[in-house]
Design a protein around this motif. Structure first.
Motif, mmCIF file in Angstrom:
data_model
loop_
_atom_site.group_PDB
_atom_site.id
_atom_site.type_symbol
_atom_site.label_atom_id
_atom_site.label_comp_id
_atom_site.label_asym_id
_atom_site.label_seq_id
_atom_site.Cartn_x
_atom_site.Cartn_y
_atom_site.Cartn_z
ATOM 1 N N ARG A 46 31.896 -8.394 -1.808
ATOM 2 C CA ARG A 46 31.448 -9.776 -1.996
ATOM 3 C C ARG A 46 30.358 -9.788 -3.062
ATOM 4 N NH1 ARG A 46 35.298 -10.453 0.530
ATOM 5 N NH2 ARG A 46 35.736 -11.808 2.300
ATOM 6 N N GLY A 47 30.485 -10.676 -4.030
ATOM 7 C CA GLY A 47 29.434 -10.807 -5.026
ATOM 8 C C GLY A 47 28.173 -11.378 -4.387
ATOM 9 N N VAL A 48 27.025 -10.748 -4.621
ATOM 10 C CA VAL A 48 25.775 -11.198 -4.008
ATOM 11 C C VAL A 48 24.637 -11.158 -5.026
ATOM 12 C CG1 VAL A 48 26.409 -10.468 -1.678
ATOM 13 C CG2 VAL A 48 25.219 -8.860 -3.189
ATOM 14 N N ARG A 49 23.589 -11.926 -4.722
ATOM 15 C CA ARG A 49 22.334 -11.886 -5.469
ATOM 16 C C ARG A 49 21.254 -11.360 -4.538
ATOM 17 N NH1 ARG A 49 22.787 -12.427 -10.768
ATOM 18 N NH2 ARG A 49 20.615 -13.093 -10.792
ATOM 19 N N LEU A 50 20.308 -10.636 -5.107
ATOM 20 C CA LEU A 50 19.284 -9.971 -4.297
ATOM 21 C C LEU A 50 17.898 -10.578 -4.451
ATOM 22 C CD1 LEU A 50 20.333 -6.254 -5.026
ATOM 23 C CD2 LEU A 50 21.109 -7.749 -3.166
ATOM 24 N N ASP A 51 17.792 -11.709 -5.131
ATOM 25 C CA ASP A 51 16.459 -12.233 -5.470
ATOM 26 C C ASP A 51 15.924 -13.258 -4.481
ATOM 27 O OD1 ASP A 51 18.535 -13.876 -6.321
ATOM 28 O OD2 ASP A 51 17.356 -14.778 -7.912
ATOM 29 N N LYS A 52 16.765 -13.840 -3.616
ATOM 30 C CA LYS A 52 16.332 -14.901 -2.713
ATOM 31 C C LYS A 52 16.580 -14.525 -1.251
ATOM 32 C CE LYS A 52 15.234 -18.125 -5.803
ATOM 33 N NZ LYS A 52 13.883 -18.723 -5.919
ATOM 34 N N ALA A 53 15.610 -14.853 -0.398
ATOM 35 C CA ALA A 53 15.777 -14.637 1.043
ATOM 36 C C ALA A 53 16.762 -15.665 1.583
ATOM 37 C CB ALA A 53 14.428 -14.764 1.754
ATOM 38 N N ARG A 54 17.883 -15.187 2.129
ATOM 39 C CA ARG A 54 18.907 -16.076 2.663
ATOM 40 C C ARG A 54 20.028 -15.213 3.235
ATOM 41 N NH1 ARG A 54 19.492 -15.473 -2.656
ATOM 42 N NH2 ARG A 54 21.553 -15.227 -3.614
ATOM 43 N N ARG A 55 20.984 -15.855 3.872
ATOM 44 C CA ARG A 55 22.187 -15.145 4.329
ATOM 45 C C ARG A 55 23.120 -14.988 3.138
ATOM 46 N NH1 ARG A 55 24.631 -15.966 10.134
ATOM 47 N NH2 ARG A 55 22.739 -14.713 10.372
ATOM 48 N N ILE A 56 23.407 -13.763 2.790
ATOM 49 C CA ILE A 56 24.248 -13.514 1.616
ATOM 50 C C ILE A 56 25.683 -13.169 1.990
ATOM 51 C CG2 ILE A 56 22.329 -12.836 0.110
ATOM 52 C CD1 ILE A 56 23.137 -9.904 0.628
ATOM 53 N N VAL A 57 25.912 -12.781 3.247
ATOM 54 C CA VAL A 57 27.273 -12.436 3.683
ATOM 55 C C VAL A 57 27.478 -12.932 5.106
ATOM 56 C CG1 VAL A 57 28.862 -10.566 4.268
ATOM 57 C CG2 VAL A 57 27.476 -10.411 2.198
ATOM 58 N N ASP A 58 28.600 -13.591 5.320
ATOM 59 C CA ASP A 58 29.027 -14.015 6.650
ATOM 60 C C ASP A 58 30.549 -13.977 6.625
ATOM 61 O OD1 ASP A 58 29.658 -15.249 9.040
ATOM 62 O OD2 ASP A 58 28.072 -16.748 8.895
ATOM 63 N N VAL A 59 31.137 -12.877 7.094
ATOM 64 C CA VAL A 59 32.566 -12.676 6.914
ATOM 65 C C VAL A 59 33.192 -12.072 8.169
ATOM 66 C CG1 VAL A 59 32.164 -10.424 5.834
ATOM 67 C CG2 VAL A 59 34.334 -11.572 5.463
ATOM 68 N N THR A 60 34.367 -12.570 8.514
ATOM 69 C CA THR A 60 35.202 -11.985 9.559
ATOM 70 C C THR A 60 36.312 -11.200 8.865
ATOM 71 O OG1 THR A 60 34.726 -13.780 11.105
ATOM 72 C CG2 THR A 60 36.706 -12.472 11.514
ATOM 73 N N PHE A 61 36.498 -9.951 9.282
ATOM 74 C CA PHE A 61 37.441 -9.097 8.563
ATOM 75 C C PHE A 61 38.237 -8.235 9.537
ATOM 76 C CE2 PHE A 61 33.528 -6.658 8.954
ATOM 77 C CZ PHE A 61 33.967 -5.386 9.303
ATOM 78 N N ASP A 62 39.318 -7.660 9.015
ATOM 79 C CA ASP A 62 40.179 -6.777 9.790
ATOM 80 C C ASP A 62 39.944 -5.326 9.379
ATOM 81 O OD1 ASP A 62 41.691 -8.705 11.347
ATOM 82 O OD2 ASP A 62 42.579 -9.326 9.438
ATOM 83 N N LEU A 63 39.835 -4.468 10.368
ATOM 84 C CA LEU A 63 39.688 -3.038 10.150
ATOM 85 C C LEU A 63 41.024 -2.375 10.461
ATOM 86 C CD1 LEU A 63 37.521 -0.775 9.583
ATOM 87 C CD2 LEU A 63 37.403 -0.530 12.063
ATOM 88 N N PRO A 64 41.696 -1.797 9.466
ATOM 89 C CA PRO A 64 43.006 -1.197 9.717
ATOM 90 C C PRO A 64 42.868 0.101 10.509
ATOM 91 C CG PRO A 64 42.318 -0.803 7.465
ATOM 92 C CD PRO A 64 41.296 -1.719 8.054
ATOM 93 N N PRO A 65 43.938 0.527 11.182
ATOM 94 C CA PRO A 65 43.885 1.783 11.929
ATOM 95 C C PRO A 65 43.776 2.975 10.998
ATOM 96 C CG PRO A 65 46.118 0.902 11.907
ATOM 97 C CD PRO A 65 45.240 -0.152 11.302
ATOM 98 N N ALA A 66 43.140 4.028 11.487
ATOM 99 C CA ALA A 66 43.016 5.259 10.709
ATOM 100 C C ALA A 66 44.372 5.943 10.590
ATOM 101 C CB ALA A 66 42.011 6.197 11.368
ATOM 102 N N VAL A 67 44.563 6.644 9.488
ATOM 103 C CA VAL A 67 45.803 7.401 9.269
ATOM 104 C C VAL A 67 45.478 8.875 9.448
ATOM 105 C CG1 VAL A 67 47.637 7.950 7.636
ATOM 106 C CG2 VAL A 67 46.623 5.656 7.650
ATOM 107 N N PRO A 68 45.893 9.488 10.575
ATOM 108 C CA PRO A 68 45.579 10.895 10.823
ATOM 109 C C PRO A 68 46.091 11.765 9.682
ATOM 110 C CG PRO A 68 46.515 9.859 12.769
ATOM 111 C CD PRO A 68 46.714 8.900 11.636
ATOM 112 N N PRO A 69 45.397 12.884 9.365
ATOM 113 C CA PRO A 69 44.226 13.403 10.078
ATOM 114 C C PRO A 69 42.892 12.901 9.514
ATOM 115 C CG PRO A 69 44.970 15.017 8.495
ATOM 116 C CD PRO A 69 45.906 13.831 8.362
ATOM 117 N N ALA A 70 42.910 11.916 8.626
ATOM 118 C CA ALA A 70 41.662 11.413 8.061
ATOM 119 C C ALA A 70 40.802 10.774 9.151
ATOM 120 C CB ALA A 70 41.957 10.395 6.960
#
Length: 208
Positions: A46-70
């Motif tokens: 996500r593109g973000v700026r670091l100069d201002k106090a605020r919420r910069i990320v609010d995201v719901t995401f999917d985590l895929p299953p691991a592929v063995p043996p990794a």
């Protein structure tokens, strides 16, 4: 002999034609900023700026299953990029010197139920990990790393630039599923108003 030479020449020509017709697969298309900001599967940015106090990320995401043996460990941080190494490292050092106090919260979603995920950070000395405070406060950024191969496949990595990651938190080994992440900057940092960064969530592979 002329007939033998003709046969050999034909075989060589066929091999050359065969080699030429088997082209290496093209690298996945690099996502635009808008396309990357719409992605909700790890890895993502996500593109973000670091100069201002605020919420910069609010995201719901999917985590895929691991592929063995990794064994994938989930990392959360800021990624910088530049055409040259020296300016890139200078920006990273400036961010570390100024400091970017932040609050990072990660939850696993199961229907209407949300469970907080314990996040870790690198302990002083860099040889061990320690948990973040319960409120998710991050006081210090450390150098981080995520698997570049997965970023390339996702269209989030260009071979034409250099990258540097400053890690906010390590979520460790998580089960596949749906998660919610928020990142808040707690203090203004006007000294960083010229720096463009990305929040990056990706895997570091601990074993293959």
């Amino acid at each position: 002999m002329p007939a033998v030479r003709a046969v050999v020449a034909s075989v060589v020509l066929a091999l050359l034609v065969g080699c030429g017709s088997t082209s290496s697969p093209e690298a996945p298309k690099l996502l635009t900023r808008a396309e990357a900001d719409a992605r909700t599967v790890v890895p993502f940015t996500r593109g973000v700026r670091l100069d201002k106090a605020r919420r910069i990320v609010d995201v719901t995401f999917d985590l895929p299953p691991a592929v063995p043996p990794a064994i994938p460990s989930l990392k959360i941080g800021f990624r910088l990029q530049a055409q040259e190494v020296k300016p890139l490292l200078a920006e990273a050092e400036r961010i570390r010197d100024v400091g970017v106090p932040a609050r990072v919260r990660l939850e696993r979603l199961d229907g209407d139920h949300a469970t907080s995920v314990r996040l870790m950070t690198t302990a002083p000395g860099g040889r061990s990990m320690e948990p973040l405070p319960p409120d998710g406060h991050v006081g210090k950024l450390v150098q981080g790393k995520v698997e570049s191969g997965m970023l390339i496949e996702a269209g989030l990595y260009s071979q034409d630039v250099y990258y540097h990651m400053l890690q906010l938190a390590d979520a460790g080994l998580l089960d596949a599923g749906r998660y919610h992440l928020t990142v808040d900057l707690l203090e203004d940092r006007p000294q960083l108003n010229d720096i463009s960064a990305e929040l990056i969530v990706g895997f570091q592979l601990l074993g293959k």
